[in-house]
Design a protein around this motif. Structure first.
Motif, PDB file in Angstrom:
ATOM      1  N   THR A 126       6.593   4.013   4.278  1.00 41.51           N
ATOM      2  CA  THR A 126       7.334   3.637   5.485  1.00 41.51           C
ATOM      3  C   THR A 126       8.637   2.920   5.120  1.00 41.51           C
ATOM      4  OG1 THR A 126       5.256   3.382   6.702  1.00 41.51           O
ATOM      5  CG2 THR A 126       7.210   2.342   7.646  1.00 41.51           C
ATOM      6  N   LYS A 127       8.560   2.039   4.128  1.00 37.93           N
ATOM      7  CA  LYS A 127       9.737   1.268   3.715  1.00 37.93           C
ATOM      8  C   LYS A 127      10.852   2.172   3.209  1.00 37.93           C
ATOM      9  CE  LYS A 127      11.109  -2.463   0.563  1.00 37.93           C
ATOM     10  NZ  LYS A 127      10.633  -3.463  -0.434  1.00 37.93           N
ATOM     11  N   THR A 174       0.878  -1.170   0.000  1.00 35.58           N
ATOM     12  CA  THR A 174       0.000   0.000   0.000  1.00 35.58           C
ATOM     13  C   THR A 174       0.909   1.211   0.000  1.00 35.58           C
ATOM     14  OG1 THR A 174      -0.048   0.220   2.415  1.00 35.58           O
ATOM     15  CG2 THR A 174      -1.699  -1.240   1.404  1.00 35.58           C
ATOM     16  N   TYR A 175       0.340   2.392  -0.265  1.00 35.89           N
ATOM     17  CA  TYR A 175       1.202   3.578  -0.276  1.00 35.89           C
ATOM     18  C   TYR A 175       1.817   3.802   1.108  1.00 35.89           C
ATOM     19  CZ  TYR A 175      -2.494   6.406   1.937  1.00 35.89           C
ATOM     20  OH  TYR A 175      -3.427   6.918   2.787  1.00 35.89           O
ATOM     21  N   TYR A 176       1.094   3.401   2.171  1.00 33.22           N
ATOM     22  CA  TYR A 176       1.626   3.569   3.525  1.00 33.22           C
ATOM     23  C   TYR A 176       2.838   2.657   3.739  1.00 33.22           C
ATOM     24  CZ  TYR A 176       2.140   3.146   8.562  1.00 33.22           C
ATOM     25  OH  TYR A 176       2.666   3.108   9.819  1.00 33.22           O
ATOM     26  N   LEU A 188      -3.043   0.796  -5.938  1.00 35.88           N
ATOM     27  CA  LEU A 188      -1.858   0.269  -6.600  1.00 35.88           C
ATOM     28  C   LEU A 188      -2.108  -1.152  -7.088  1.00 35.88           C
ATOM     29  CD1 LEU A 188       0.847   1.525  -4.071  1.00 35.88           C
ATOM     30  CD2 LEU A 188       0.288   2.496  -6.303  1.00 35.88           C
ATOM     31  N   GLN A 189      -1.466  -1.493  -8.234  1.00 34.23           N
ATOM     32  CA  GLN A 189      -1.625  -2.827  -8.826  1.00 34.23           C
ATOM     33  C   GLN A 189      -0.313  -3.593  -8.746  1.00 34.23           C
ATOM     34  OE1 GLN A 189      -4.728  -3.714  -9.910  1.00 34.23           O
ATOM     35  NE2 GLN A 189      -5.360  -1.671  -9.218  1.00 34.23           N
ATOM     36  N   ILE A 190      -0.396  -4.886  -8.456  1.00 41.84           N
ATOM     37  CA  ILE A 190       0.806  -5.720  -8.417  1.00 41.84           C
ATOM     38  C   ILE A 190       1.506  -5.667  -9.782  1.00 41.84           C
ATOM     39  CG2 ILE A 190       1.687  -8.072  -8.149  1.00 41.84           C
ATOM     40  CD1 ILE A 190      -0.661  -8.627  -6.283  1.00 41.84           C
ATOM     41  N   GLY A 191       2.808  -5.432  -9.761  1.00 42.54           N
ATOM     42  CA  GLY A 191       3.576  -5.339 -11.003  1.00 42.54           C
ATOM     43  C   GLY A 191       3.682  -3.927 -11.537  1.00 42.54           C
ATOM     44  N   GLN A 192       2.905  -3.015 -10.988  1.00 39.64           N
ATOM     45  CA  GLN A 192       2.948  -1.618 -11.419  1.00 39.64           C
ATOM     46  C   GLN A 192       4.265  -0.985 -10.965  1.00 39.64           C
ATOM     47  OE1 GLN A 192      -0.128   0.704  -9.611  1.00 39.64           O
ATOM     48  NE2 GLN A 192       0.170   2.457 -10.943  1.00 39.64           N
ATOM     49  N   ASP A 248      10.837   5.581   3.660  1.00 36.60           N
ATOM     50  CA  ASP A 248      10.892   6.788   4.481  1.00 36.60           C
ATOM     51  C   ASP A 248      10.661   8.055   3.652  1.00 36.60           C
ATOM     52  OD1 ASP A 248      11.125   8.175   6.863  1.00 36.60           O
ATOM     53  OD2 ASP A 248      13.286   8.450   6.663  1.00 36.60           O
ATOM     54  N   VAL A 249       9.546   8.047   2.924  1.00 37.87           N
ATOM     55  CA  VAL A 249       9.154   9.222   2.138  1.00 37.87           C
ATOM     56  C   VAL A 249       7.725   9.594   2.517  1.00 37.87           C
ATOM     57  CG1 VAL A 249      10.665   8.702   0.185  1.00 37.87           C
ATOM     58  CG2 VAL A 249       8.344   7.795   0.209  1.00 37.87           C
ATOM     59  N   SER A 250       7.368  10.838   2.268  1.00 43.10           N
ATOM     60  CA  SER A 250       6.029  11.291   2.618  1.00 43.10           C
ATOM     61  C   SER A 250       5.030  10.928   1.526  1.00 43.10           C
ATOM     62  CB  SER A 250       6.023  12.811   2.826  1.00 43.10           C
ATOM     63  OG  SER A 250       6.234  13.473   1.592  1.00 43.10           O
ATOM     64  N   PHE A 251       3.755  10.916   1.895  1.00 42.66           N
ATOM     65  CA  PHE A 251       2.710  10.649   0.915  1.00 42.66           C
ATOM     66  C   PHE A 251       2.723  11.712  -0.172  1.00 42.66           C
ATOM     67  CE2 PHE A 251      -1.691  11.396  -0.546  1.00 42.66           C
ATOM     68  CZ  PHE A 251      -1.900  10.187  -1.185  1.00 42.66           C
ATOM     69  N   ASN A 252       2.902  12.985   0.230  1.00 42.84           N
ATOM     70  CA  ASN A 252       2.929  14.074  -0.752  1.00 42.84           C
ATOM     71  C   ASN A 252       4.085  13.919  -1.729  1.00 42.84           C
ATOM     72  OD1 ASN A 252       0.631  15.371   0.090  1.00 42.84           O
ATOM     73  ND2 ASN A 252       1.706  16.763   1.487  1.00 42.84           N
ATOM     74  N   ALA A 253       5.242  13.459  -1.212  1.00 41.26           N
ATOM     75  CA  ALA A 253       6.396  13.251  -2.094  1.00 41.26           C
ATOM     76  C   ALA A 253       6.117  12.138  -3.090  1.00 41.26           C
ATOM     77  CB  ALA A 253       7.640  12.925  -1.263  1.00 41.26           C
ATOM     78  N   LEU A 254       5.459  11.053  -2.621  1.00 44.45           N
ATOM     79  CA  LEU A 254       5.100   9.963  -3.525  1.00 44.45           C
ATOM     80  C   LEU A 254       4.099  10.427  -4.573  1.00 44.45           C
ATOM     81  CD1 LEU A 254       4.647   6.799  -1.254  1.00 44.45           C
ATOM     82  CD2 LEU A 254       6.294   7.092  -3.107  1.00 44.45           C
ATOM     83  N   ARG A 255       3.115  11.195  -4.129  1.00 46.45           N
ATOM     84  CA  ARG A 255       2.089  11.669  -5.059  1.00 46.45           C
ATOM     85  C   ARG A 255       2.680  12.613  -6.108  1.00 46.45           C
ATOM     86  NH1 ARG A 255      -3.068  14.203  -2.312  1.00 46.45           N
ATOM     87  NH2 ARG A 255      -1.465  15.638  -1.552  1.00 46.45           N
ATOM     88  N   LYS A 256       3.589  13.473  -5.693  1.00 44.64           N
ATOM     89  CA  LYS A 256       4.219  14.410  -6.625  1.00 44.64           C
ATOM     90  C   LYS A 256       5.091  13.672  -7.639  1.00 44.64           C
ATOM     91  CE  LYS A 256       7.033  18.613  -6.739  1.00 44.64           C
ATOM     92  NZ  LYS A 256       7.773  19.621  -5.919  1.00 44.64           N
TER      93      LYS A 256
END
Length: 234
Positions: free
Chosen positions: A141-142, A135-137, A162-166, A144-152
């Motif tokens: 956590t793995k 999951t995005y969480y 999220l889809q497996i293999g994506q 150590d990045v923020s949700f906003n950083a991932l979204r950007k």
């Protein structure tokens, strides 16, 4: 038994027996492929010296190439490899590697080819393939990045589905700190906002002003921050 009847050919190819007048180029044209490809799959030491009765492996017709990391496309009137490569923002060489059977100078209308997926760009980060249970969480956590950083870093993806293999982009875990007129500093073990301010003989308030996206509790060891080099205007 004729050698052509006992030879095994790679998957997707079939046996052809060389006839009088045959050349590798003519056979390649007949099966809508390239002479270089025929020479490669048949391990021909002398492609210009075929012998009558010699068995060759040639593509089955029609050939549908494997397309595990891309999508299939059916050739339309007016298509060329250059045109398709440009439309899909990939190189002609990448398109040819994904379709080793085809003759690039003789595309056939209705022929199915593979359009390879353009390699994902992840500037200042790394590409990560989503695994089962992710999951995005968990990913945040793995790495150590923020949700906003991932979204950007992944503006075209729905991080909540999220889809497996994506493949997604994991941005650098370091804070994005820009200090055009100041200097950067990584907080050391045992330091905090107040002690860093004392160390550089500046006020804690001034440090907060040049790090406007940080709260006092975020000034912890390992964080990259800006240090003002002159008095910060109010």
């Amino acid at each position: 038994m004729h050698p052509a009847l006992i030879r095994k050919c790679p998957i997707g190819t079939t046996l052809y027996t060389v006839k009088k007048g045959d050349t590798l180029y003519n056979i390649a044209m007949k099966y809508n492929t390239r002479a270089q490809f025929l020479a490669y799959i048949n391990r021909l030491k002398d492609p210009d010296n075929l012998k009558i009765g010699q068995p060759l492996c040639v593509p089955k017709r029609p050939v549908v190439p494997p397309c595990l990391n891309g999508r299939y496309y059916t050739i339309q009137y007016g298509d060329t490899l250059y045109k398709l490569a440009k439309e899909n923002k990939i190189s002609v060489q990448e398109l040819q590697r994904a379709n080793p059977f085809i003759n690039p100078y003789n595309l056939i209308i209705g022929q199915m080819i593979c359009i390879p997926k353009k390699p994902m760009e992840c500037k200042d980060g790394q590409v990560y393939m989503v695994k089962e249970g992710d999951t995005y969480y968990i990913i945040a956590t793995k790495f150590d990045v923020s949700f906003n950083a991932l979204r950007k870093a992944n503006p075209n993806f729905d991080l909540e589905n999220l889809q497996i293999g994506q493949e997604i982009c994991i941005p650098s875990s370091k804070p994005s700190v820009i200090c055009p007129e100041d200097k950067t500093y990584i907080i050391e073990e045992g330091e905090n906002l107040s002690s860093v301010a004392e160390k550089f003989v500046v006020s804690a308030a001034d440090i907060l002003k040049v790090n406007p996206n940080m709260i006092p509790s975020e000034f912890i060891p390992g964080r990259l921050i800006c240090i003002p080099t002159e008095e910060v205007p109010v």
